[in-house]
Scaffold this motif. Structure first.
Motif, PDB file in Angstrom:
ATOM      1  N   TYR A   1       0.836  -1.215   0.000  1.00  0.00           N
ATOM      2  CA  TYR A   1       0.000   0.000   0.000  1.00  0.00           C
ATOM      3  C   TYR A   1       0.866   1.258   0.000  1.00  0.00           C
TER       4      TYR A   1
ATOM      5  N   ASP B   1       8.950  15.943   1.827  1.00  0.00           N
ATOM      6  CA  ASP B   1       7.701  16.264   1.118  1.00  0.00           C
ATOM      7  C   ASP B   1       6.893  17.291   1.901  1.00  0.00           C
TER       8      ASP B   1
ATOM      9  N   HIS C   1       8.109   4.811  -1.754  1.00  0.00           N
ATOM     10  CA  HIS C   1       8.245   4.377  -0.367  1.00  0.00           C
ATOM     11  C   HIS C   1       9.349   5.127   0.375  1.00  0.00           C
TER      12      HIS C   1
ATOM     13  N   LYS D   1       9.136   8.870   5.509  1.00  0.00           N
ATOM     14  CA  LYS D   1       9.790   8.630   4.206  1.00  0.00           C
ATOM     15  C   LYS D   1      10.583   9.870   3.794  1.00  0.00           C
TER      16      LYS D   1
END
Ligand code: MTE
Length: 361
Positions: free
Chosen positions: A38, A144, A184, A202
């Protein structure tokens, strides 16, 4: 092949940011293939250049470190560990059926997967930096930037120093013996076994030793609010901050709505105990909970990994409800229904696994 090298039949809740789970029944392998694992993201994947990338370790440490991937790989002993990652939002869809949860991804039972992670022990890197006595929490910052956060900010999390210095917590650059895929967290991610996926940051850029937990938006966002709370008005101290995962299980076969012949029916699934616990027993009912049999349960590979199980049941004719419920090594059992655990952000639904099938005489 679907986007981000995932299988075509992933259930894609959102493509940007990418949020997808494998289709029901796909999680049959002990180690989940990369194309089936996922994906849970709060922002677009950041542009990472492994050559110029450095991991910074700072805060309450004796020595600030700046490490390239090559230095990490050369200076610290390599570690490999099979560990299950489970999103706190797994099975939110069942909570939503009980009472709506607007604005959150309606995850089915597939926001959980298992990989063989390779990297170094976070403990070894922290030992090299030298933790001060006041360093009670270890914070992680990703690259991110999430527009879901208020205000928008890089994804982050922290875990207590006691967990961070346990040998199972890894800084991983490989997944199933392949380079960590972009989706990932390449080039490096944290893996916090037994804890909610949100703490396994991550695209890791920075590790900071500090006296308090991080004030990153996502640290307190991943908390259980009381049912009557308004999630938009809740403050950082209003919820129970999520860390270790609670005992949970899923039925893989047969699928929801299956039409089955009479006679013995094999029911399979997995259970995941979370934290440092293992699964002690799984009870499976062919008839909505009137009777139960004990499933045959795989031995734990380690405490950090799910355990698959199977049971042969004789189903009553007509429509019936299959139930599975798991017990962990502390004798804790899953709660009976989503109603008991409903919370405004829809986290940590570990109620019994249930699905309806029809048996034809
Ligand atoms: N790390 C960063 N940098 N950004 C994210 O959005 N999502 C977290 C965690 N780490 C996230 C992150 C959540 S909520 C989960 S469940 C896991 O990553 C999912 O990991 P996966 O996408 O590799 O399955």
């Amino acid at each position: 092949m679907g986007i981000w090298d995932k299988r075509d039949d992933m259930v894609v809740h959102e493509s940007e940011p990418y949020n997808a789970e494998p289709p029901p029944g796909a999680l049959v392998d002990q180690v989940t293939p990369l194309d089936t694992f996922y994906g849970r993201n709060h922002g677009s994947f950041p542009q990472m250049d492994t050559g110029s990338w450095r991991l910074r370790v700072d805060g309450l440490v004796d020595r600030t470190l700046e490490l390239s991937l090559d230095e990490l790989q050369r200076r610290f002993p390599g570690q490999t560990l099979v560990a299950t990652l489970q999103c706190a939002g797994n099975r939110r869809a069942d909570l939503i059926e009980f009472r709506d949860i607007p604005g959150q991804v309606p995850w089915g039972p597939g926001a959980i997967s298992t990989a063989r992670w390779s990297g170094v022990a976070l403990a070894d890197v922290l030992a090299e930096a030298g933790l001060s006595a006041e360093a009670a929490h270890i914070a992680f910052a990703g690259a991110d930037v999430s527009q879901d956060a208020d205000p928008p900010q890089p994804f982050g999390a922290s875990i207590p120093a006691a967990k961070a210095t346990s040998s199972e917590v890894l800084l991983a650059w490989a997944m199933n013996d392949q380079a960590l895929p972009t989706a990932h967290g390449a080039p490096l991610r944290v893996v916090v076994p037994g804890w909610i996926g949100a703490r396994s940051v991550k695209w890791l850029q920075r590790i900071t030793a500090q006296a308090e937990p991080t004030d990153n938006y996502f640290q307190t966002e991943y908390s259980i609010l009381p049912p009557e709370a308004d999630p938009h008005k809740a403050g950082p101290g209003d919820g129970i901050i999520l860390g270790p995962v609670a005992i949970h299980c899923a039925i893989l076969r047969p699928g929801k709505g299956a039409q089955l012949p009479t006679g013995p029916t094999e029911v399979t699934g997995f259970a995941f105990a979370g934290d440092e616990r293992t699964v002690a027993r799984v009870d499976v009912s062919p008839d909505g909970g009137s009777t139960y049999v004990h499933a045959e349960l795989d031995a734990p590979e380690n405490p950090w990994t799910w355990q698959h199980w199977r049971a042969t049941l004789t189903l009553p004719p007509g429509e019936t409800e299959l139930i599975a419920r798991a017990w962990d090594s502390t004798a804790a059992v899953q709660p009976e229904s989503p109603a008991t655990v409903w919370n405004p952000r829809g986290y940590a639904n570990n109620s019994w696994a249930r699905l309806h099938v029809t048996c034809h005489a």
